[in-house]
Enzyme design. Structure first.
Site, mmCIF file in Angstrom:
data_model
loop_
_atom_site.group_PDB
_atom_site.id
_atom_site.type_symbol
_atom_site.label_atom_id
_atom_site.label_comp_id
_atom_site.label_asym_id
_atom_site.label_seq_id
_atom_site.Cartn_x
_atom_site.Cartn_y
_atom_site.Cartn_z
ATOM 1 N N GLU A 1 113.900 -20.349 35.568
ATOM 2 C CA GLU A 1 114.696 -21.589 35.714
ATOM 3 C C GLU A 1 115.038 -21.883 37.170
ATOM 4 O O GLU A 1 115.019 -23.037 37.608
ATOM 5 C CB GLU A 1 115.982 -21.463 34.881
ATOM 6 C CG GLU A 1 116.925 -22.632 34.926
ATOM 7 C CD GLU A 1 116.399 -23.851 34.209
ATOM 8 O OE1 GLU A 1 115.883 -24.744 34.908
ATOM 9 O OE2 GLU A 1 116.508 -23.913 32.972
ATOM 10 N N LYS B 1 106.981 -27.173 43.572
ATOM 11 C CA LYS B 1 107.738 -27.259 42.319
ATOM 12 C C LYS B 1 106.943 -28.006 41.250
ATOM 13 O O LYS B 1 106.972 -27.642 40.069
ATOM 14 C CB LYS B 1 109.089 -27.918 42.576
ATOM 15 C CG LYS B 1 109.991 -27.035 43.447
ATOM 16 C CD LYS B 1 111.177 -27.793 43.995
ATOM 17 C CE LYS B 1 111.983 -26.916 44.958
ATOM 18 N NZ LYS B 1 112.901 -27.723 45.784
#
Lengths: 328, 328
Positions: free
Chosen positions: A135, A211
């Site tokens: 996460e 990302k």
């Protein structure tokens, strides 16, 4: 639940402090940074390690290396929060691979291993019956991976797009609000500590692209690399471009977008209506998830920071504690 | 995993269709609405039930009542999606109590039982070792409860505030955008199907207040009722008030807020900067969660709709499947 933490910079120390302050049922039995390490099956004195690190720069024994902690400590979960190497993923990649082979769960904030080797690591974790959680690798404190994997479970995700880099968002916000040039806004970002001395990684869109690669490979099971991302940064943007957007109740933001069905994997400055949920200010991140049942869900929050990243790591640790380790 | 569904209106049918279309490993063994019911331990033919309901108005046998399904069907999870009675919580409250006593997990979209009896139900569920999930009772498709309980696990939540009623948000958006009066915007909302013939429940802030009570009682373990909420609706707002806000780059939104440490539990029109993440348009909902580690996290999405509510129910079902039922 026993954990070993590799990396004792701001994120590692943030995790250690949260474990000290909150009653999470977590004991730290291994701890290392690049200079020294500690192993204690009965639980390391975190407060003393924090104090030693601050006073001497070394948290423990210089002879104990990170890989020794991985191999020799007694732990359920390896927390890998060493600095990112986006090209090789090392040394984190070796730490994670070794811990998986030893049958340990993994929680990491390190973008390197997840960006370069997620499919391999996920397959190895599956084979060993352990959990691999990441996460903290995207959007700091925003529970994006949890949101997609649990909150929106059962949904099919067709598109993800949003603001993945707080430095760029700060620069664009200041250019828009104050009519600053790119150079002026970048200078301000540096003075406030939002941009590095060498800001290339952020302003050229590379950080956002890494990302996107992580999300492409994890949420959409692609086998993407940084080379597959179509990247345009914000360093060529003029105040005139922003002024033109403003005249139409719009503004410009650096948007990363993945839409596999349309073959889209790109980072680029985009014109958005000011009322668009993704138009957030300052260093915030924001992501919209397009799904078949829930429609569009947008999540906004702080994309960086030690305690924010620690928050994401702690969320993953509690997930593993409740689903895999509880009662053992 | 076997489930029984009570309620076969738009939400119940949305869930049934999602189960038909997606490979979720879920079999429906009980099904009822207020007119008729079906029980089949081998799995009900959902497609036939949907067709019958559409053709005849009755999905099954008029002699089979909802409570018969609760008592006699073979299922792991009761899905309670009958209409809300916010005063008594019935008949859903009895359905849920009975199923918990029988050792079954609960997933509900029904605000009544959760608003009036959450503490009791949670205690009963804890005692029987079953899971009680209610994501669909607040903010439709937005994974707010999952976000707080899992994504932000380990965080301490100090405040929740946001837009919990899409009808009010639509009216305020139109008053602000087009300079409409409250009456004109309400008429438009009715014509588009966003407001009921009697809009009292929405525009007086009662619907938002019920959701606040649910969040107060579940997230903050309060024992609140609707009477504890300080409520002001939007029906007295003038276009002049909105114009004044606009002159300062602000607008007005109906905000529900809970902050137990400050004794705040209220629904009221509030002036917000237009750039505030909560300023969303149309029928969207948006909630900001204030936490100790993750800072402020905002979630935005559709707060109502059959498939959106079904999405939240499915998310809860998958949670129970993966954590409690998998492999059994």
């Amino acid at each position: 639940m026993r954990i070993a933490i590799l990396g004792f910079g701001s994120v590692g120390r943030g995790i250690a402090r949260a474990i000290l302050q909150k009653d999470l049922g977590i004991t730290v039995t291994g701890l290392a940074d690049s200079k020294s390490g500690l192993i204690d099956p009965d639980g390391i004195d975190i407060e003393a390690a924090l104090a030693r690190k601050q006073e001497t720069g070394a948290l423990g024994d210089p002879a104990v290396r990170p890989i020794d902690v991985v191999r020799d400590a007694e732990y359920d979960v390896l927390v890998e929060v060493t600095p990112t190497d986006a090209v090789t993923g090392e040394p984190a990649l070796t730490h994670i691979r070794t811990a998986i082979e030893l049958g340990r769960h993994i929680v990491t904030s390190n973008k390197g291993p997840i960006a370069v080797a997620y499919a391999d690591l996920a397959a190895a974790a599956e084979k060993r019956g352990v959990c691999l959680k990441y996460e903290a690798t995207v959007c700091g404190a925003i529970p994006l991976i949890h949101g997609i994997g649990e909150g929106l479970a059962g949904n099919s995700v067709s598109r993800l797009y949003g603001i993945f880099n707080g430095t760029c968002n700060f620069i664009l916000t200041r250019m828009s609000e104050e009519g600053l040039t790119y150079e002026q806004a970048l200078l301000e970002a540096r003075e406030l500590g939002y941009a590095e001395a060498d800001p290339t990684y952020d302003v050229k869109g590379i950080d956002a692209a890494i990302k996107l690669v992580i999300l492409a490979n994890t949420v959409f099971q692609r086998q993407s690399t940084l080379q597959d991302v179509d990247i345009t940064g914000i360093d060529q943007l003029t105040p005139e471009a922003l002024r033109l957007a403003e005249e139409q109740e719009c503004t410009i933001r650096l948007i990363g977008e993945i839409a596999p069905a349309e073959n889209i994997l790109r980072v680029s400055p985009r014109i958005l209506q000011k009322s668009h949920p993704l138009v957030v200010e300052g260093t915030l991140n924001a992501v919209t998830v397009e799904t078949d049942m829930a429609g569009e869900i947008t999540l906004i929050g702080k994309g960086a920071g030690s305690i924010e990243t620690a928050s994401a790591v702690i969320g993953d640790l509690i997930f593993i504690r409740d689903r895999y380790v509880k009662g053992t």
